[in-house]
Design a protein around this motif. Structure first.
Motif, PDB file in Angstrom:
ATOM      1  N   ARG A  82      -4.791   5.639 -10.463  1.00 39.11           N
ATOM      2  CA  ARG A  82      -4.939   4.360  -9.769  1.00 39.11           C
ATOM      3  C   ARG A  82      -3.720   4.072  -8.896  1.00 39.11           C
ATOM      4  NH1 ARG A  82      -5.364  -1.099 -13.187  1.00 39.11           N
ATOM      5  NH2 ARG A  82      -3.216  -0.437 -13.635  1.00 39.11           N
ATOM      6  N   ALA A  83      -2.528   4.387  -9.396  1.00 43.75           N
ATOM      7  CA  ALA A  83      -1.315   4.166  -8.603  1.00 43.75           C
ATOM      8  C   ALA A  83      -1.297   5.029  -7.345  1.00 43.75           C
ATOM      9  CB  ALA A  83      -0.073   4.451  -9.452  1.00 43.75           C
ATOM     10  N   ARG A  97       0.809  -1.208   0.000  1.00 45.48           N
ATOM     11  CA  ARG A  97       0.000   0.000   0.000  1.00 45.48           C
ATOM     12  C   ARG A  97       0.851   1.271   0.000  1.00 45.48           C
ATOM     13  NH1 ARG A  97      -4.904  -1.582   4.274  1.00 45.48           N
ATOM     14  NH2 ARG A  97      -5.553  -3.497   3.170  1.00 45.48           N
ATOM     15  N   GLY A 115       3.083   2.340  -5.423  1.00 42.71           N
ATOM     16  CA  GLY A 115       2.195   2.227  -6.572  1.00 42.71           C
ATOM     17  C   GLY A 115       3.015   1.968  -7.813  1.00 42.71           C
ATOM     18  N   ILE A 143       6.345   5.690  -6.179  1.00 43.67           N
ATOM     19  CA  ILE A 143       5.708   5.251  -7.414  1.00 43.67           C
ATOM     20  C   ILE A 143       6.789   4.645  -8.302  1.00 43.67           C
ATOM     21  CG2 ILE A 143       4.373   5.901  -9.437  1.00 43.67           C
ATOM     22  CD1 ILE A 143       2.794   6.243  -6.950  1.00 43.67           C
ATOM     23  N   PRO A 163      -7.935  -0.529  -6.233  1.00 44.32           N
ATOM     24  CA  PRO A 163      -7.038  -0.759  -5.086  1.00 44.32           C
ATOM     25  C   PRO A 163      -7.712  -0.467  -3.744  1.00 44.32           C
ATOM     26  CG  PRO A 163      -5.908   0.479  -6.804  1.00 44.32           C
ATOM     27  CD  PRO A 163      -7.361   0.445  -7.169  1.00 44.32           C
ATOM     28  N   PRO A 212       0.380   6.325  -1.776  1.00 41.26           N
ATOM     29  CA  PRO A 212       1.710   5.736  -1.577  1.00 41.26           C
ATOM     30  C   PRO A 212       2.773   6.814  -1.456  1.00 41.26           C
ATOM     31  CG  PRO A 212       1.147   5.667  -3.880  1.00 41.26           C
ATOM     32  CD  PRO A 212      -0.065   6.209  -3.168  1.00 41.26           C
TER      33      PRO A 212
END
Length: 462
Positions: free
Chosen positions: A290-291, A216, A219, A299, A242, A296
């Motif tokens: 979405r990432a 979590r 990403g 990345i 997610p 997070p």
């Protein structure tokens, strides 16, 4: 040069960089270059119009900086005519471009934010991600019954750190292990050996629920946004996936998706579209959203802009810079495009046949590389200019097989400076007299104090 089915400019290739059409200039201004100051790119504003809705005027009028509300651009279609730059240009006002504008695309006016730790003592900083001795070997069986077993050494003992707020660029030829490294960090592949420490916790051997919790904080953005998004789900559901897996409530997901759409520059009407109904740049923005869904800190991006045209690429690169500054993100940016890597990275790691051969601040890598392989990669980059194209002598030979790599230095079979010692001993990675932030794995590194050392010969195209 075409736009929405019409030729807007035609000229000899060497005259393209003296273009006097605003669309061609806009394309040139979008491209990161090794000979430019690193700064914010200037993408062409707006989106291409629907071909069914192009009127009788100039097809580029709605996005043109020269138009400024002039009626002739909407009412009358410009024809290809000779311009002072030696080209045929279809523009009513191309003659208004100054000589400086014609010789050089729109100037960069805003510098990109850099990592807060750039240029400071890295030894005193706690890394967000620390990789030590990371290996990934794939078994290969052959023979009638698969009894003969060999190993493909995709990643072979690499080490690097990423500090909070820092971007590390990972570069190298195809097949060198870049994408496998990205998958190992996300634990999409399980390491054969080594450690991956994220935010002070070892994640290399985690499984099940513990691995899902650790993920979590990270990403990933894949190279092909169309393949990485579920075509059956809407944009909103793709972004929310997610959070659904993490057990967030429907209300939390709905509010977070609206926030993410705004952050990546998409409108609310995109929420219920399918990925196939969006452009490549829009799909990549969805993938970035979405990432970011679980907020997070790191990345991991595997060739995130290689499939995009130059204007959309510039928009996405600017977006990544904005998100990094706004959210304090760290990036691992995997790419084969050295110009893009120079544009986005604070530090660069150069990978060859499963090993990292050089790591240094971005400014040092691109101004005074110390490993012959890094020098060869830079010499292979085409250098566009108004004087005409220059062709570079490519790096000779093919990379050896990762199943049976050479002894000693793995680059020695293609290195012009290799000696017998290079075949006998593998070079250790150390600073070799440079700063503590710069590491090179070479028995005979190029001099850093004297600037770039020419390695490959260049010649002008006939």
């Amino acid at each position: 040069v075409m736009y929405r089915g019409r030729v807007l400019e035609a000229c000899a290739a060497k005259d393209l960089f003296r273009s006097q059409h605003p669309y061609t200039q806009g394309l040139l201004a979008c491209i990161p270059r090794l000979d430019d100051e690193v700064g914010r790119l200037n993408p062409i504003p707006g989106l291409p119009p629907d071909p069914r809705q192009i009127g009788r005027g100039c097809a580029f009028a709605a996005r043109c900086a020269l138009r400024a509300g002039r009626a002739i651009c909407v009412e009358e279609r410009p024809e290809l005519e000779s311009s002072s730059g030696g080209c045929l240009a279809a523009c009513h006002f191309s003659a208004e471009l100054t000589a400086e504008e014609a010789a050089r695309p729109v100037a960069v006016i805003e510098r990109l934010p850099k990592a807060p730790d750039a240029g400071e003592d890295r030894a005193s900083k706690a890394p967000l991600l620390s990789v030590r001795g990371l290996e990934k070997r794939f078994p290969i069986r052959s023979g009638a019954f698969g009894q003969h077993k060999r190993e493909l050494r995709a990643v072979d003992g690499i080490e690097f750190d990423i500090l909070p707020g820092e971007t590390l660029g990972l570069v190298g030829e195809s097949g060198c292990g870049k994408s496998t490294t990205a998958k190992l960090l996300m634990r999409l592949e399980r390491p054969t050996a080594g450690s991956i420490e994220f935010d002070g916790h070892e994640i290399g051997a985690l499984r099940g629920r513990e691995l899902r919790l650790a993920r979590r904080g990270m990403g990933m953005v894949f190279q092909d946004p169309k393949a990485s998004l579920d075509p059956r789900l809407t944009v909103g559901d793709n972004i929310a996936e997610p959070m659904r897996i993490a057990g967030r409530s429907r209300e939390e997901r709905r509010a977070r998706v609206a926030e993410l759409l705004d952050q990546v520059g998409l409108a609310s009407h995109h929420l219920h579209r399918l990925p196939d109904e969006m452009s490549g740049g829009q799909r990549q923005r969805v993938a970035i959203a979405r990432a970011l869904a679980l907020k997070p800190r790191l990345i991991i991006m595997d060739e995130p802009v290689s499939a995009l045209d130059v204007s959309v690429q510039a928009q996405v690169l600017n977006l990544l810079a904005d998100l990094k500054s706004e959210l304090g993100l760290s990036y691992l940016f995997v790419s084969h495009d050295l110009s893009v890597v120079r544009h986005v990275s604070d530090r660069v790691a150069v990978m060859y046949l499963g090993k990292i051969v050089e790591t240094a601040p971005s400014t040092e890598i691109f101004s005074a590389p110390r490993h012959p392989y890094t020098r060869a990669l830079l010499d292979a980059v085409p250098a566009p200019s108004v004087q005409g194209a220059v062709v570079r002598s490519p790096l000779q030979g093919d990379p050896p097989s990762p199943i049976d790599p050479p002894s000693g230095c793995r680059f020695r079979t293609r290195c012009p400076f290799a000696t017998e010692h290079c075949a006998e001993a593998e070079p250790a990675s150390d600073s070799r007299g440079a700063g503590a932030d710069s590491l090179v794995a070479c028995h005979y590194p190029l001099e850093s104090s004297g600037g770039p050392v020419p390695l490959m010969l260049s010649r002008s195209l006939p």
